[in-house]
Motif scaffolding. Sequence first.
Motif, PDB file in Angstrom:
ATOM      1  N   ILE A 137      72.779  74.663  67.131  1.00 38.50           N
ATOM      2  CA  ILE A 137      72.110  73.358  67.202  1.00 38.50           C
ATOM      3  C   ILE A 137      70.785  73.483  67.951  1.00 38.50           C
ATOM      4  O   ILE A 137      69.750  72.949  67.524  1.00 38.50           O
ATOM      5  CB  ILE A 137      73.025  72.326  67.897  1.00 38.50           C
ATOM      6  CG1 ILE A 137      74.202  71.961  66.981  1.00 38.50           C
ATOM      7  CG2 ILE A 137      72.238  71.068  68.286  1.00 38.50           C
ATOM      8  CD1 ILE A 137      75.231  71.060  67.633  1.00 38.50           C
ATOM      9  N   ALA A 138      70.794  74.205  69.073  1.00 32.98           N
ATOM     10  CA  ALA A 138      69.581  74.352  69.876  1.00 32.98           C
ATOM     11  C   ALA A 138      68.497  75.118  69.124  1.00 32.98           C
ATOM     12  O   ALA A 138      67.310  74.790  69.231  1.00 32.98           O
ATOM     13  CB  ALA A 138      69.915  75.062  71.190  1.00 32.98           C
ATOM     14  N   VAL A 139      68.875  76.138  68.367  1.00 30.18           N
ATOM     15  CA  VAL A 139      67.903  76.905  67.577  1.00 30.18           C
ATOM     16  C   VAL A 139      67.220  76.003  66.551  1.00 30.18           C
ATOM     17  O   VAL A 139      65.995  76.041  66.379  1.00 30.18           O
ATOM     18  CB  VAL A 139      68.594  78.092  66.868  1.00 30.18           C
ATOM     19  CG1 VAL A 139      67.688  78.663  65.787  1.00 30.18           C
ATOM     20  CG2 VAL A 139      68.951  79.179  67.886  1.00 30.18           C
ATOM     21  N   ILE A 140      68.007  75.165  65.902  1.00 32.65           N
ATOM     22  CA  ILE A 140      67.454  74.245  64.893  1.00 32.65           C
ATOM     23  C   ILE A 140      66.504  73.248  65.547  1.00 32.65           C
ATOM     24  O   ILE A 140      65.378  73.025  65.079  1.00 32.65           O
ATOM     25  CB  ILE A 140      68.587  73.510  64.153  1.00 32.65           C
ATOM     26  CG1 ILE A 140      69.421  74.502  63.344  1.00 32.65           C
ATOM     27  CG2 ILE A 140      68.021  72.428  63.239  1.00 32.65           C
ATOM     28  CD1 ILE A 140      70.669  73.903  62.711  1.00 32.65           C
ATOM     29  N   LEU A 273      73.442  65.935  70.375  1.00 30.33           N
ATOM     30  CA  LEU A 273      74.058  66.371  69.113  1.00 30.33           C
ATOM     31  C   LEU A 273      75.360  67.137  69.364  1.00 30.33           C
ATOM     32  O   LEU A 273      76.351  66.943  68.660  1.00 30.33           O
ATOM     33  CB  LEU A 273      73.078  67.246  68.332  1.00 30.33           C
ATOM     34  CG  LEU A 273      71.838  66.534  67.779  1.00 30.33           C
ATOM     35  CD1 LEU A 273      70.873  67.538  67.153  1.00 30.33           C
ATOM     36  CD2 LEU A 273      72.246  65.479  66.748  1.00 30.33           C
ATOM     37  N   MET A 274      75.353  67.999  70.394  1.00 29.30           N
ATOM     38  CA  MET A 274      76.566  68.749  70.713  1.00 29.30           C
ATOM     39  C   MET A 274      77.647  67.832  71.261  1.00 29.30           C
ATOM     40  O   MET A 274      78.840  68.054  71.033  1.00 29.30           O
ATOM     41  CB  MET A 274      76.240  69.858  71.716  1.00 29.30           C
ATOM     42  CG  MET A 274      77.382  70.858  71.894  1.00 29.30           C
ATOM     43  SD  MET A 274      77.812  71.671  70.326  1.00 29.30           S
ATOM     44  CE  MET A 274      79.492  72.190  70.648  1.00 29.30           C
ATOM     45  N   GLY A 348      74.790  78.059  76.309  1.00 27.03           N
ATOM     46  CA  GLY A 348      74.614  77.916  74.870  1.00 27.03           C
ATOM     47  C   GLY A 348      73.256  77.352  74.497  1.00 27.03           C
ATOM     48  O   GLY A 348      72.379  78.045  73.967  1.00 27.03           O
ATOM     49  N   ILE A 349      73.054  76.063  74.799  1.00 30.73           N
ATOM     50  CA  ILE A 349      71.825  75.372  74.404  1.00 30.73           C
ATOM     51  C   ILE A 349      70.600  75.903  75.140  1.00 30.73           C
ATOM     52  O   ILE A 349      69.569  76.202  74.521  1.00 30.73           O
ATOM     53  CB  ILE A 349      71.985  73.852  74.641  1.00 30.73           C
ATOM     54  CG1 ILE A 349      72.910  73.256  73.572  1.00 30.73           C
ATOM     55  CG2 ILE A 349      70.634  73.147  74.631  1.00 30.73           C
ATOM     56  CD1 ILE A 349      73.225  71.792  73.772  1.00 30.73           C
ATOM     57  N   TYR A 350      70.698  76.014  76.451  1.00 31.12           N
ATOM     58  CA  TYR A 350      69.522  76.367  77.260  1.00 31.12           C
ATOM     59  C   TYR A 350      68.933  77.735  76.901  1.00 31.12           C
ATOM     60  O   TYR A 350      67.724  77.836  76.634  1.00 31.12           O
ATOM     61  CB  TYR A 350      69.888  76.291  78.739  1.00 31.12           C
ATOM     62  CG  TYR A 350      68.729  76.488  79.680  1.00 31.12           C
ATOM     63  CD1 TYR A 350      67.592  75.681  79.596  1.00 31.12           C
ATOM     64  CD2 TYR A 350      68.771  77.462  80.675  1.00 31.12           C
ATOM     65  CE1 TYR A 350      66.525  75.847  80.476  1.00 31.12           C
ATOM     66  CE2 TYR A 350      67.704  77.630  81.557  1.00 31.12           C
ATOM     67  CZ  TYR A 350      66.591  76.827  81.453  1.00 31.12           C
ATOM     68  OH  TYR A 350      65.539  76.997  82.320  1.00 31.12           O
TER      69      TYR A 350
END
Length: 456
Positions: A137-140, A273-274, A348-350
Amino acid sequence: MSNTFLSQFLMITNIHSVLMVIALIGLFFIINKISKKFKFTKLMIISIFMGLGLGIVIQAVAKFPSDPSQVTWINEVSTWYSLFGNGFMDLLKMIVMPLVLVSIIRVIMNMKEDDLGKLTFKSMGMFFATTATAAIIAVIVGNLFDLGSSIQAVSASEELREITSLPDTIRGLLPSNPIKAMADGNTVAVVIFAAFIGLAIRRLSKKYLDIIKPFMDFVEAFYKIIVSVAITVIKLMPYAVVPLMASTIASRGVKSLLDVVDFILALYISVGLMFVVHLVIITLSGMNPITYIKNASKALILAFTSRSSLGTLPVTVEALTENMNVESGTASFVTSLGSNMGMNGCAGIYPALVSVMLANMAGVEMNFTFYVMLIIVITISSLGIAGIPGTATMSVSVVISGMGMGAYFPMAGAIIAIDPILDMGRTMLNVNGAMTAAVAVDKSLKINEKKEVKVA
């Protein structure tokens, strides 16, 4: 002598310092007055807005400085506020390790060996799956925002952390010194140590029940006591939220936030989103998502303001067991693991967003292979990241080094400068991920128990 007494001991050298401490005490009186009129969750939300407002007032009085750390009286106010905010977190941390130790011993000595294996396998599987999803999700989102194209590279406030190899990381989780593991907040090591004790108790109870029965009774009694202590400390949460929130806002300049607003938006959109993904998992686990949010709000608010997954652990366990009917053993086991591994926000996201940003700033080609490698590195490196403020930087260090971009770390200086603002959303997502995993695993285990009963 007088100046030293005021500046270094009393930490009050300006009338503004006095007024802001008085303002905080005044808000405490207000909270005390309205505490009987509002439910705990609403009181917590009110406390957040009180802290937000107080932080903005401090910034306004200081005329919104670009670098609040250079304003002496703001540093003094933050020090006094930390007495109440961080003091509360210290009380929570005081009970974290005793709670984890006795909870795990208690659940394992009463659990079948097969159930323990299923609990461990399903918990780790959930954490790795949700961390990978968070990274995707973060990459997108990072690519949609085109992160890095508008951020000016500045000197980092921290150097690249020393990287530990995967074998050494796993070995570091083993309890070579249980007492040191407790002091270091290594919950995975404490869980492993407690598991050995629990398994030994169950094995010895077949032949030596009369000998070990007093210890088993002690474990049950101590569990009741430590839970009672936790409940007492948790009641102080509304008073701690105000200084925690105010200090975070006051110590970060509004101007510094505007410089990296696109990164802040990208991170919080990714977190949102997550969070929706978590709610989908909650729904599939048979729980109403709205009810879940209400029941989890206490832990999520504390995680947001305190920025400590580990410190929030007692509140997280209480929310799961008291409000969501999750088995106490499952809640303690899963959330204890979740405070050291598989943190969706920090691990994950960061690191995914920072990696995309640095790749854009450095002109690194981001193709399909780059993204696949990034997701794999993030998922594997999520093992063993401690749930305390600041360790997200370690996660970033591991990931960008694994991607061969370690030399570009100084370019992330502007992001590191406003890390506390980012850490609030990340930590909340970490805790929510652990709670989601606990609910899903508990539901899965209960379904298996029903099947076994029918077969029998």
